[in-house]
Structures are given as structure tokens and as C-alpha cells.
Design a protein around this motif. Structure first.
Motif, mmCIF file in Angstrom:
data_model
loop_
_atom_site.group_PDB
_atom_site.id
_atom_site.type_symbol
_atom_site.label_atom_id
_atom_site.label_comp_id
_atom_site.label_asym_id
_atom_site.label_seq_id
_atom_site.Cartn_x
_atom_site.Cartn_y
_atom_site.Cartn_z
ATOM 1 N N HIS A 54 46.328 32.520 42.969
ATOM 2 C CA HIS A 54 44.990 32.418 43.555
ATOM 3 C C HIS A 54 44.602 33.704 44.300
ATOM 4 O O HIS A 54 43.759 33.670 45.197
ATOM 5 N N VAL A 57 40.895 34.554 45.007
ATOM 6 C CA VAL A 57 40.017 33.566 45.653
ATOM 7 C C VAL A 57 39.021 34.209 46.622
ATOM 8 O O VAL A 57 37.838 33.834 46.636
ATOM 9 N N LEU A 60 36.189 35.376 44.613
ATOM 10 C CA LEU A 60 35.452 34.243 44.027
ATOM 11 C C LEU A 60 34.564 33.589 45.081
ATOM 12 O O LEU A 60 33.416 33.209 44.790
ATOM 13 N N ILE A 118 37.679 25.541 44.026
ATOM 14 C CA ILE A 118 38.370 26.680 43.417
ATOM 15 C C ILE A 118 39.826 26.286 43.217
ATOM 16 O O ILE A 118 40.567 26.098 44.188
ATOM 17 N N VAL A 142 35.672 25.717 39.793
ATOM 18 C CA VAL A 142 35.763 27.136 39.434
ATOM 19 C C VAL A 142 37.246 27.491 39.312
ATOM 20 O O VAL A 142 37.917 27.699 40.326
ATOM 21 N N VAL A 144 40.495 29.777 38.843
ATOM 22 C CA VAL A 144 40.703 31.194 39.197
ATOM 23 C C VAL A 144 40.833 32.060 37.948
ATOM 24 O O VAL A 144 40.648 33.274 38.002
ATOM 25 N N ALA A 231 31.485 32.576 38.647
ATOM 26 C CA ALA A 231 31.572 31.970 39.983
ATOM 27 C C ALA A 231 30.194 31.963 40.644
ATOM 28 O O ALA A 231 29.778 30.970 41.252
#
Ligand code: FES
Length: 573
Positions: A54, A57, A60, A118, A142, A144, A231
């Protein structure tokens, strides 16, 4: 119905004061009254230093926030538990339900009109789907995104199918210390989820097929600009969903979309874990997946996606071949294109927009499949009264019908201690049996079902054997491996009755796994004390888990989280 900041006020006995106080605190972050009037989109932040998958993140979240604000909403990111496969003891599956509870309760407790989830690393999207189904607030996932491939000596490497294969080569003495260390540095070369068709990719593809993501969200590489654009678009779409209070997860997770997900699971050569997680998410809405139906789908749906561990390629190649929309197009009438999506329309619109890439070999037409039948088969028989699973697309054809002597390991610990013992009485034709590795027994049903080939056999070049257990295995693993035997040994399943030297018969075409021992003898063994499972924990989450976790055929959810499900050990009324 209340919206935005007025939603779910904290109880002080005076709603006006509750709102006054809430606004006083949020204004400490510099927000204006104009911002506070907007539809609120929560963003579940699963970034963590313990979760390399992740690693993108933060970027995102920035992109999702941009999308929310461009559409006139107020984005509010909030943290939840994040789980990485290699950093969760005793196993990530033990924590999936905790993450599902955390995510559900944070969605319920905090004011938001829609939520962006996420997720990515194996257990995170399953936990989020379970949470979203229970909270039933408009939700968009969403992922990753997958990692890019690695390279070593001109060969492409992928986490973690190649991790297992190359570790097996090292165990067999065909790679030395220097080579395995160099490989270790290149197996996971970027942020993102494992780039083979493991559990993370499987869950992302099934989630997209259920209409819970934007098109292509499952496959865009984690490092690419398109991932951020997707995203941003998800953030925009979440505002539309917040304003319409639709579609909610209960409108998207339906019998039709679940069936679509199962078709995709078979067609992608997906992870066996996908079935458990989908069962759990469906169960949150009172929907049940039928194992026999899933097996029938397996006979009708061919494997069309040529990805490791069943095939040759990786997620980035799947993406450039057209991803899930192209796959759905190839599957034709096998999927229900009237199922709805987060965009408010149907899956048909996503499929109509699929990019048609000529001469690609990753997503095959049904006329030239990778394998003519689906990736998984459901087994019955006296060893698995409530079912077991085999990923036949990753198994050795020569072992699909096999009879061999049982070599039994009582637990994961016992397996670890004895598998490489030169004195272990084992031959290549034997059947390796691992028990007390299920949801209750281990606990948490670890990915221990990929029993290593005993070192002395590996050194002789043995690459596969029939192996069976009540455990799970990584979606990235391969071999002739029977998993998810239910009920597990620790719950009194017949796996507890197997003894060294018993004959076991595996017949995948007939869908049977049998212990070839007389019923009268099995009754005698049952009457004697069964193998002891580990002592039950007496406090905390471990005690809750032990008391409440359901078997694999029910998705390993907690009994009290499944509507209408009797608590374990109680009969339904
Ligand atoms: Fe995170 Fe494989 S370890 S997806």
C-alpha cells in the motif's frame, strides 16, 4: 434522513449542541461553513509502514480528494487497520474479520455520505467488502494496483509465485546463497500488490466484475499515472453516489453479481481464497454461495487468462490486453451484463467500452482457452463432508487421480519440525496430510496448505505431491493441493481420524477425496480421543475469534456478524 456533518451526531442529549461542538472541532482544521455543507466522502486510509503493498496510498488519497473536491464534495480521510501478508502474526486471515469490524464501525460512527475504500493486499479488500455490505453506505473500491514485474538473469520474476518456485530450487540445492539473495531483492520491485493472479489480484478482479470499482481499476499498475486518474475519477463518482444515496452495496452485491464474480474467479485461474472471501461478503447480506453451483460453473467456464500461477504472464500484461472489461467481453453470455455498477449503469456499458487489443495472448477467446475447464473444483467424499477445494489449473495433471499412503502432520508446528527430517518415512507417491490448521485449529486458517516437498524428495527432483489440509494456501502457490477441508479437524471433522499409512484416494474428475478405511474402524477412532487442537485462548480478540469463527464453507466470518446466522454451536430457531 440527515446528511453530511449532521449525520450520526454524538450523544450529548442535545442534538443542537452536538452539531455545534462537532463544527467547533472540525473548524480547528480551518474548514469553512461552505465546506461543511457539502456531501461528505469518507476515504479509508490503509497506508501503513507495515504494508509495502500500500505504499502508494498517500498519492491515491491526494487524487481521490482532488476528485471529490472537483465534484463539489468534502473529502475526509480516516485510518483503519491495514494488513500485509508477511507482517501479520499468526496469519493475516486471523485479522481479516477485525479489519472488517473496524472498517464497518468507522463507516457507521463517522459522518459520511459515501465512502472510498482503498484496499489491495490480500485481506484488505475482502474485509472492506464485508464492512461495506454490512454498513450499506454507497461505497466505491480503489485498489492500490499491482506491482510491476522484476527481472533476474533475463527472466521475469513475480511475487510471489516465483518466490515459492525459486525457494524450492534453493531448498533443492539448485540455487546458491548468492543467487537467492539477489532474487530476494528483485521479486517485489515496486509498490503495489503481488503481480501474479494471487489473492490480491483475484479480489480486485472479482470486485471490478461485481461493479464495485471503476472499469480497469483492478489491473492498472500501482505506479502508473492512470492509477491516479482512476482514483480521481473514483472520488468524483463517490460524490455522485453520496448525493443520490445510491448505488449502495446491497444494490450491487446481488445473486447476479456474485455469480459474475464466481465466473471471473474460474476464468482468471484465481486464488482459492477468493471463494472464502466472496462467501463472507455475500453472507453479510444474507446471500449464500452454493459450492455445487460453483463446481458446475467450473465445468462450464474455461480459464481464459494466461497469468501465473496457472499460466505465464503477469497483471501488467493482463492490463495492457484489456483487463476485466475485455475478459467479460470474451466470457459473453456466461456473465450477466445487466448487473449494475458504481457508475449507476450496467456492466454492459463497461464491456462495450473495452479496449480491443489485437494479437494479444493474455486474454484468450473461448475458442482457444488456456484450459478448457475452470480453475477450481469442489470436492466431496468422506474426508470432506462439507466440501474441500482444489485449484486444478495449478495442479499436476498426472496427480488428478491418485491413491497414496497418508503421511500425517498434527499441526503447522509439527510440519515445520519434521518435514525435512531425513528419517521421515515418505515417498513421492505418498499423500501429505496437515491437520489442525483450519480456522479454529491454527488459529486463523493460515496459508500452510502448500506443504513443502520434503527436502530429501526435493533433492531427488520431486516437484509435486498430493497434499491435503484444512488450511488455505496463497493464491500465488501451485501444486496438487486439496484445501479448506470442512469441517476442520479441530471442529471434529474426519481429517482428525487419518493415521499414518492409511490409504487416501483423490479423484478430481469424480470430485472425491476419500479415506479408504472401513466405516466401523472410523467409528472406533472417532470414539477414541481425537487429535487435540490447541488450547482455547482465554482473553481478547483471540478468544472472540475462537468462539465465533465459522468454517471455510461459510467464509470464516464471525457467526454474530452474519444476519440470521445462529451463533456457533446453537441451532437456528
Ligand atoms: Fe500484499 Fe501479496 S503481499 S498482495
Amino acid at each position: 434522513m440527515t446528511h453530511g456533518m449532521r449525520k450520526g451526531l454524538t450523544s450529548y442529549g442535545d442534538p443542537g449542541f452536538s452539531l455545534f461542538l462537532r463544527k467547533a472541532f472540525i473548524k480547528a482544521m480551518g474548514l469553512t461553513d461552505d465546506a461543511l455543507k457539502r456531501p461528505i466522502v469518507g476515504i479509508a486510509n490503509t497506508g501503513s509502514d507495515y504494508n509495502a503493498c500500500h505504499g502508494n496510498v498517500p498519492q491515491l488519497i491526494d487524487a481521490i480528494k482532488r476528485g471529490v473536491m472537483l465534484a463539489g464534495g468534502l473529502p475526509m480521510a480516516f485510518p483503519t487497520i491495514s494488513i500485509h501478508e508477511s507482517f501479520a502474526h499468526p496469519t493475516s486471515m486471523f485479522l481479516r474479520n477485525l479489519m472488517a469490524m473496524d472498517t464497518e464501525e468507522m463507516i457507521r460512527a463517522q459522518p459520511m455520505d459515501a465512502v472510498v475504500l482503498i484496499g489491495g493486499c490480500d485481506k484488505t479488500i475482502p474485509a472492506q467488502l464485508m464492512a461495506a455490505a454490512s454498513a450499506d453506505l454507497p461505497a466505491i473500491v480503489v485498489p492500490v494496483g499491482p506491482m510491476l514485474v522484476g527481472h533476474y538473469q533475463g527472466e521475469q520474476l513475480g511475487a510471489c509465485t516465483d518466490c515459492r518456485r525459486l525457494w524450492g530450487e534453493f531448498r533443492g540445492g539448485r540455487l546458491d546463497e548468492i543467487e537467492i539473495n539477489a532474487i530476494n531483492e528483485r521479486l517485489a520491485p515496486t509498490t503495489g500488490t503481488c503481480m501474479v493472479m494471487g489473492t490480491a489480484s483475484t479480489m480486485a478482479c472479482m470486485t471490478e466484475a461485481m461493479g464495485l470499482t471503476l472499469p480497469l481499476a483492478a489491473s492498472i499498475p500501482a505506479t502508473h499515472a492512470d492509477r491516479l486518474r482512476s482514483a480521481e475519477a473514483s472520488g468524483r463518482q463517490a460524490v455522485a453516489m453520496a448525493s443520490a444515496n445510491s448505488p449502495r452495496p446491497s444494490e450491487l452485491i446481488t445473486a447476479a453479481s456474485l455469480r459474475n464474480a464466481l465466473v471471473v474467479l474460474q476464468a482468471i485461474g484465481g486464488s482459492t481464497n477468493g471463494l472464502i472471501h466472496l462467501t463472507a461478503a455475500a453472507g453479510r447480506l444474507g446471500l449464500k454461495l452454493d459450492l455445487d453451483d460453483f463446481d458446475r460453473l467450473g465445468r462450464a467456464v474455461p480459464v481464459l487468462v494466461d497469468l501465473k500461477p496457472s499460466g505465464a504472464h503477469y497483471m501488467e500484461h493482463f492490463h495492457w490486453a484489456g483487463g476485466v472489461p475485455r475478459l467479460l467481453r470474451e466470457l459473453g453470455e456466461l456473465v450477466d451484463l445487466d448487473a449494475r455498477t458504481v457508475l449507476g449503469g450496467t456492466l454492459r456499458e463497461c464491456v462495450d467500452g473495452a479496449e480491443f487489443v489485437r494479437d494479444q495472448a493474455v486474454i484468450r477467446p473461448r475458442s482457444a482457452p488456456v484450459k478448457p475447464v475452470g480453475s477450481m473444483a469442489v470436492l466431496g467424499g468422506n474426508l470432506a463432508p462439507r466440501g474441500a477445494l482444489i485449484k486444478q489449473s495449478a495442479a499436476s495433471p498426472a496427480l488428478m487421480t491418485h491413491r497414496g499412503r497418508a503421511v500425517v502432520f498434527e499441526s503447522v508446528q509439527d510440519l515445520t519440525e519434521r518435514i525435512d527430517d531425513p528419517a521421515l518415512d515418505v515417498n513421492a507417491d505418498d499423500v501429505l496430510v496437515l491437520r489442525n490448521a483450519g480456522p479454529i485449529g491454527a488459529p486463523g486458517m493460515p496459508e500452510a496448505g502448500y506443504l513443502p516437498i520434503p527436502r530429501k524428495l526435493a533433492e531427488q527432483g520431486v516437484k509435486d505431491m498430493v497434499r491435503l489440509s484444512d488450511a488455505r494456501m496463497s493464491g500465488t502457490a501451485f501444486g496438487t493441493i486439496v484445501l479448506h477441508i470442512a469441517p476442520e479437524a479441530a471442529a471434529g471433522g474426519p481429517l482428525a481420524l487419518v493415521r499414518n499409512g492409511d490409504l487416501i484416494s483423490l479423484d478430481v474428475p469424480a470430485r472425491r477425496i476419500e479415506l479408504l478405511v472401513e466405516d466401523a474402524e472410523l467409528d472406533r477412532r472417532r470414539a477414541a480421543a481425537p487429535s487435540a487442537a490447541t488450547a482455547p485462548p482465554d482473553r481478547g480478540y483471540a478468544a472472540l475469534f475462537h468462539r465465533s469463527v465459522l468454517q471455510a464453507d461459510e467464509g470464516c466470518d464471525f457467526d454474530f456478524l452474519v444476519p440470521g446466522r445462529a451463533l456457533r454451536g446453537e441451532s437456528p430457531t
